[in-house]
Scaffold this motif. Structure first.
Motif, short mmCIF file in Angstrom:
data_model
loop_
_atom_site.label_atom_id
_atom_site.label_comp_id
_atom_site.label_asym_id
_atom_site.label_seq_id
_atom_site.Cartn_x
_atom_site.Cartn_y
_atom_site.Cartn_z
N ASN A 221 0.82 -1.21 0.00
CA ASN A 221 0.00 0.00 0.00
C ASN A 221 0.86 1.27 0.00
O ASN A 221 0.58 2.22 -0.74
N GLU A 222 1.89 1.29 0.81
CA GLU A 222 2.67 2.52 0.98
C GLU A 222 3.59 2.82 -0.19
O GLU A 222 3.83 3.98 -0.52
N VAL A 223 4.11 1.78 -0.86
CA VAL A 223 5.12 2.02 -1.88
C VAL A 223 4.54 2.79 -3.07
O VAL A 223 5.27 3.51 -3.77
N GLN A 224 3.23 2.69 -3.31
CA GLN A 224 2.64 3.41 -4.44
C GLN A 224 2.65 4.92 -4.23
O GLN A 224 2.53 5.69 -5.20
N LYS A 225 2.81 5.34 -2.98
CA LYS A 225 2.87 6.78 -2.73
C LYS A 225 4.17 7.39 -3.24
O LYS A 225 4.25 8.60 -3.46
N VAL A 226 5.18 6.57 -3.43
CA VAL A 226 6.41 7.07 -4.04
C VAL A 226 6.11 7.59 -5.44
O VAL A 226 6.59 8.65 -5.85
N VAL A 227 5.30 6.84 -6.18
CA VAL A 227 4.94 7.24 -7.53
C VAL A 227 4.00 8.44 -7.51
O VAL A 227 4.21 9.44 -8.22
N SER A 228 2.95 8.36 -6.70
CA SER A 228 1.90 9.38 -6.75
C SER A 228 2.26 10.68 -6.04
O SER A 228 1.68 11.73 -6.33
N ARG A 229 3.23 10.63 -5.10
CA ARG A 229 3.53 11.81 -4.31
C ARG A 229 4.98 12.30 -4.38
O ARG A 229 5.29 13.39 -3.92
N GLU A 230 5.86 11.51 -4.96
CA GLU A 230 7.27 11.91 -4.96
C GLU A 230 7.88 12.03 -6.36
O GLU A 230 8.97 12.57 -6.50
N MET A 231 7.18 11.52 -7.38
CA MET A 231 7.74 11.54 -8.73
C MET A 231 6.87 12.39 -9.65
O MET A 231 5.64 12.27 -9.62
N PRO A 232 7.47 13.25 -10.48
CA PRO A 232 6.68 14.01 -11.45
C PRO A 232 5.92 13.07 -12.37
O PRO A 232 6.43 12.00 -12.75
#
Length: 393
Positions: A221-232
């Motif tokens: 669940n948490e790892v997808q936030k890297v894509v949605s919140r940390e990467m353009p």
């Protein structure tokens, strides 16, 4: 495009191009096992008088065709990949369908290799009429490690080469069309293996253990936030958990889970950061739940970066050979290809040629994928014409 054919291929060469496609399709070979394909390509080159072919990555072949005309001594590499996929073909309508159970050319590499062959044969015959060198690669292992493209990089097989050309069939584009974009054309493809360790306990007493499955679920669940919140968003970043294994019984708190997945991005600048963050999140989630995490990232192919000037000139060649409507502007995808190793070494272009038409609508990597033989000669002649333009300037 046939109406504006460049007539670079002789009738015998055209037959050889189609013949190689059929032979490869009937006897597909998986990555790093392309021995018959290698033998077939070497025999075909020899039959047309091309000597000096060299092998690489055990099952690969490359050959230099040197022009004899006076002029600037520029050099161009053309890559055709040769490996197949572990997919059972479901195209009973093809007279040349795969004869190897569970293996088929579902990504069009039989097309790519045949186009590369036609390019080599034509330049050999025309060697009195051009200056410079064309190096043609018949590259194995594009689909699976160890990658053939990495060997090209490691063995410095592009040293002295000025530009490189790669190509790929695309059933989402109408047959007879072409596409290329400047900048990122694909994503990098790194793999991760994550081992989460907890403590075994009875399923009725979860407080006495550390549940690795619960930690794994929190990580997913948490790892997808890297894509949605940390990467353009225009990085095209993707983190996919592809496999997960853990647990021995319904009444035991699971002590270990192993997950594997892929990390992709079109950004050279943030590629390392994305992998770093995946591992940091795994370690942080595990520590929060009193467990441990070991994250190992295996670096795969880099993104393909198309040279802007090469794309501009390709667009013009397509317009001249097939008409302006034959060139399509397309968005980048999240797919990957080890031609990225080529584009990391020299200015490169990776273009797509359309194959979509009635009866051939299925996408690559599916059992029903197929593409018409009628694409081969026009695409080969376009490739030859484009390489001639690159050698001139």
């Amino acid at each position: 495009m046939s109406a504006r054919s460049n007539s670079f291929l002789s009738n015998e060469e055209q037959d050889a191009v189609i013949g190689l496609r059929h032979a490869m399709h009937q006897e597909p070979e998986l990555s790093n096992h392309e021995w018959k394909t290698q033998e077939r390509i070497l025999a075909m080159l020899d039959r047309f008088g091309l000597s000096g072919a060299k092998t690489f990555h055990r099952t690969g072949v490359y050959i230099d065709i040197k022009g004899k005309a006076s002029g600037p001594q520029r050099s161009v590499a053309v890559r055709g990949d040769i490996d197949a996929l572990p997919i059972n073909e479901a195209r009973e309508d093809l007279s040349y369908r795969s004869q190897v159970p569970g293996v088929m050319h579902s990504c069009g590499h039989d097309l790519h290799a045949s186009i590369a062959l036609g390019t080599a044969l034509a330049f050999h015959r025309m060697r009195d009429n051009f200056a410079g060198t064309v190096r043609v690669f018949f590259q194995p292992a594009e689909e699976a490690e160890p990658l053939g493209g990495r060997t090209v990089e490691q063995e410095k097989l592009l040293t002295g080469i000025d530009r490189a050309v790669g190509l790929h069939v695309d059933p989402s584009m109408p047959a007879g069309t072409f596409s290329a974009r400047e900048g990122p054309m694909s994503a990098s493809a790194d793999q991760f293996k994550l081992t989460i360790s907890g403590t075994m306990a009875h399923g009725a007493s979860p407080h006495r253990g550390v549940d690795a499955i619960a930690i794994a679920a929190a990580f997913i669940n948490e790892v997808q936030k890297v894509v949605s919140r940390e990467m353009p968003s225009d990085d095209g970043a993707v983190v996919t958990v592809g496999t997960i294994h853990g647990g021995e019984a319904t009444n035991i708190i699971c002590p270990q889970v192993v997950m594997e997945g892929t990390i992709r991005t079109r950004s050279l600048e943030r590629r390392d950061l994305l992998s770093q963050r995946v591992c940091e999140i795994a370690e942080g989630i595990a520590a929060t739940h009193r467990g441990q995490a070991e994250c190992v990232v295996s670096t795969g192919e880099p993104p393909i970066i198309n040279d802007a000037e090469m794309v501009r000139r390709f667009r013009q060649v397509v317009a001249d050979a097939a008409g302006r409507d034959a060139f399509l502007d397309r968005t980048q995808g999240a797919g990957s290809d080890d031609f990225g190793f080529y584009s990391a070494a020299v200015p490169s272009i990776y273009f797509c040629f359309g194959s979509g038409e009635p009866g051939n609508e299925s996408y690559v990597h599916t059992p029903t994928f197929g593409a018409s033989d009628s694409l081969l000669v026009p695409t080969t002649e376009l490739t030859i014409r484009y390489c001639l333009e690159l050698l001139k300037s």
